[in-house]
Design an enzyme around this catalytic site. Structure first.
Site, short mmCIF file in Angstrom:
data_model
loop_
_atom_site.label_atom_id
_atom_site.label_comp_id
_atom_site.label_asym_id
_atom_site.label_seq_id
_atom_site.Cartn_x
_atom_site.Cartn_y
_atom_site.Cartn_z
N ARG A 231 0.85 -1.19 0.00
CA ARG A 231 0.00 0.00 0.00
C ARG A 231 0.89 1.24 0.00
O ARG A 231 1.91 1.29 0.68
CB ARG A 231 -0.92 0.03 1.23
CG ARG A 231 -2.07 -0.97 1.17
CD ARG A 231 -3.08 -0.58 0.11
NE ARG A 231 -4.25 -1.47 0.08
CZ ARG A 231 -4.36 -2.53 -0.68
NH1 ARG A 231 -3.36 -2.88 -1.49
NH2 ARG A 231 -5.47 -3.26 -0.67
N GLU A 260 -3.52 7.24 -5.33
CA GLU A 260 -3.78 6.62 -6.63
C GLU A 260 -5.10 7.17 -7.24
O GLU A 260 -6.05 7.42 -6.50
CB GLU A 260 -3.89 5.10 -6.47
CG GLU A 260 -2.58 4.49 -6.00
CD GLU A 260 -2.70 2.98 -5.76
OE1 GLU A 260 -3.74 2.40 -6.13
OE2 GLU A 260 -1.75 2.40 -5.22
N HIS A 278 -0.66 -0.24 -10.21
CA HIS A 278 -1.33 -1.12 -9.23
C HIS A 278 -1.86 -2.38 -9.93
O HIS A 278 -3.06 -2.67 -9.90
CB HIS A 278 -2.46 -0.39 -8.52
CG HIS A 278 -2.82 -1.01 -7.20
ND1 HIS A 278 -3.29 -0.29 -6.12
CD2 HIS A 278 -2.77 -2.30 -6.77
CE1 HIS A 278 -3.53 -1.10 -5.10
NE2 HIS A 278 -3.21 -2.32 -5.47
#
Length: 312
Positions: A231, A260, A278
């Protein structure tokens, strides 16, 4: 006829949304113009809810779904208010294990990419520079030292891959794992100082926010690489930007970021950084297994009152 109505907290992968829509009556929460009023007037209307890690599930939704279920697509649960879930007797499920291998593969792809300068070398060839210029040297991966922050399911899969490269592995976490065969390092700064590669593989959330701090990056040093497939919140992003700009670490391979999908401009167009959108769990095989596990958890709850894979 769909008899069970589910609150859909955010958009889902298309295939999952289509299949759930064939079995349940999905209501998209994000389309409601007055969210608070809708939740206030909807108690008792839903048999459960479905979400993704990126959407999470806050306390007001758990209050609405008292005594039901929330199935989450994703392994991360920092966005799920688990205290509220417990208080309101809501069963929660995530999708662990099925993504371990693909995330670990991606972590090791980043290790190789930043150390061997794979992406920079590709750009060098693509731009037609090879006939007139020499490409610089990379860093060997085999036999180096790999520090893992978080030896959970994914961390263990990363360690297994490191063994194939003859790497020395140590790990850091809240406490030693009794069944781990790798040395435990209780101090993260010491682990960073020892490691050639520091791979972040622990859960996000308040307990790990900015765990990889400026001091940890300084300990990693000018020949050390940071890899993050966990993360973005775990790494102090401002400290990382400074470390990259000042070249106080050798480089970074990142699949996750604090905000993000926004990536700090200081990281862009930098040959010492490899940036992914991601995608660590983004394979056809893993996506299919994650989607099925969401469906299986809902089916299990409605059949037995218990989900198959609760968080943790």
């Amino acid at each position: 006829m769909n008899t069970k109505k589910l609150l859909q907290i955010g958009p889902l992968p298309r295939g999952l949304e289509q299949r759930l829509g064939q079995r349940y009556d999905l209501h998209p929460l994000w389309t409601e113009p007055d969210r608070a009023r809708f939740l206030e007037n909807s108690k008792g209307r839903f048999a459960g809810g479905v979400t993704m890690s990126r959407h999470g599930c806050p306390a007001d939704i758990f209050s609405l779904l008292q005594g039901t279920v929330v199935a989450c697509f994703g392994v991360g649960y920092e966005g799920l208010d688990l205290e509220a879930a417990k208080h309101h007797d809501v069963q929660v499920s995530t999708t662990p294990n099925v993504l371990n291998d693909c995330v670990a593969d991606c972590a090791f792809a980043l290790v190789l990419s930043v150390a061997r300068r794979i992406v920079a070398a590709d750009r060098f060839v693509q731009k037609g520079r090879w006939p007139t210029e020499a490409f610089g040297l990379g860093t060997r991966v085999s036999g180096k030292k790999l520090g893992i922050v978080g030896l959970g399911r994914i961390g263990r899969a990363i360690a297994l891959r490191a063994g194939g490269f003859g790497m020395d592995v140590r790990y850091h976490g809240p406490r030693p794992r009794p069944d781990a065969t790798y040395p435990f390092e209780p101090d993260l700064i010491s682990l960073a100082n020892w490691a050639d590669f520091l791979v972040v593989a622990c859960p996000g959330g308040d307990r790990t926010r900015n765990l990889v701090s400026a001091d940890v990056l300084r300990a990693l040093g000018a020949e050390g690489y940071l890899i993050n497939i966990a993360r973005g919140s775990i790494v102090d992003e401002e400290a990382l930007l400074q470390a990259i700009v000042n070249q106080s670490i050798a480089g970074a391979g990142l699949d996750v970021y604090q905000h993000e999908p926004h990536v700090p401009p200081q990281l862009l167009d930098n040959d010492r950084v490899v940036l992914l959108p991601h995608i660590a769990a983004g394979t056809r095989e893993t996506r299919a297994e994650m989607e099925k596990l969401v469906e299986d958890n809902l089916e299990s709850f409605f059949r037995s009152g218990k989900v198959l894979t609760p968080p943790g």
